[in-house]
Design an enzyme around this catalytic site. Structure first.
Site, mmCIF file in Angstrom:
data_model
loop_
_atom_site.group_PDB
_atom_site.id
_atom_site.type_symbol
_atom_site.label_atom_id
_atom_site.label_comp_id
_atom_site.label_asym_id
_atom_site.label_seq_id
_atom_site.Cartn_x
_atom_site.Cartn_y
_atom_site.Cartn_z
ATOM 1 N N ASP A 9 -41.788 12.943 -13.976
ATOM 2 C CA ASP A 9 -41.722 14.156 -14.790
ATOM 3 C C ASP A 9 -40.763 13.876 -15.952
ATOM 4 O OD1 ASP A 9 -41.672 16.996 -15.502
ATOM 5 O OD2 ASP A 9 -39.712 17.035 -14.525
ATOM 6 N N ASP A 11 -38.753 16.645 -18.420
ATOM 7 C CA ASP A 11 -37.567 17.500 -18.510
ATOM 8 C C ASP A 11 -36.966 17.749 -17.131
ATOM 9 O OD1 ASP A 11 -37.462 18.016 -21.337
ATOM 10 O OD2 ASP A 11 -39.233 19.262 -21.100
#
Length: 246
Positions: A9, A11
């Site tokens: 991922d 952020d």
């Protein structure tokens, strides 16, 4: 040779929210590549935002970049696969949902509202109660407020009751710190797995892995070893442990 892949991922995992990648993260990802791990990033964001966060051309070191949950597939800066939400959801339903959200947000009593409340991306709709134009100070205020008042979760429940249906099943999930992502149920981040071919070992690292978060489906996929992280420093520590075992 065993084919191993690390999928990240963005952020809250590779970077702090909406910030650029740290040199410590770059260094350990390069070490992973030297150990014959392929690396990929999957994010709900647009490709241009991902590219900006993976600054100084570092994006070129990723084997795959999956933007908008993996519905936009890039290999070495070249788009090789793209899905369009307008081909999956009728325009009348999209319009009604956008209009509903704008009215709902207009009536919210939250600390700040800064504009760009709805962002129509290629394959998902991003709904942002404080507005994507908010500053970092505004963002922190909303995050704190949302942790107490559950603004996003309440809106998610309302949207599910209003717009999810058997003939057009949709997912409504918390995206990042301040948004909600809406997309066809089949287009969660786990769709990225369909683009990588046969892989012996797949690790996924994300921060939003709880049910209702946009990392939940890929984290729990049967072909994936899921890792929950609390930020990029925790990611570095977990990768150090993984490399020590490799």
């Amino acid at each position: 040779m065993v084919r191993q892949m690390l999928i990240f991922d963005m952020d809250g995992t590779l970077t702090d929210p909406v910030q650029v990648i740290n040199n410590d993260v770059k260094d350990i990802l390069r070490r992973c590549k030297r150990k014959n791990f392929e690396i990929a990033v999957v994010s709900g964001s647009k490709y241009e935002k991902i590219k900006g966060q993976l600054n100084d051309g570092f994006i070129d070191e990723f084997d795959y970049v999956f933007s908008e949950n993996g519905t936009q597939v890039y290999v070495k800066n070249v788009l090789v696969k793209s899905l369009d939400i307008t081909e999956a959801i009728p325009e009348t339903k999209l319009r009604k949902m956008v209009e509903f959200c704008l009215r709902y947000i207009a009536d919210l009593d939250i600390p700040t509202k800064r504009g760009t409340f709805i962002e129509h991306r290629k394959s998902l709709i991003n709904i942002c109660p404080p507005g994507r134009n908010c500053s970092m100070v505004d963002r922190r205020r909303f995050v704190e407020y949302d942790s107490i008042h559950h603004v996003r979760q309440k809106l998610i429940q309302v949207l599910k009751s209003q717009f999810d249906s058997d003939d057009c099943p949709l997912s409504f999930v918390a995206g990042g710190q301040i948004s909600i992502d809406v997309y066809p149920k089949a287009w969660s981040k786990s769709i990225a797995l369909s683009h990588i071919g046969k892989c012996d070992v797949i690790h996924f690292f994300g921060d939003n892995t709880r049910e209702g978060g946009n990392d939940f489906e890929i984290y729990n996929h049967p072909d994936v070893i899921g890792h929950t992280v609390t930020g990029y420093k925790d990611l570095v520590n977990q990768l150090e442990e993984l490399l020590a075992k490799s």
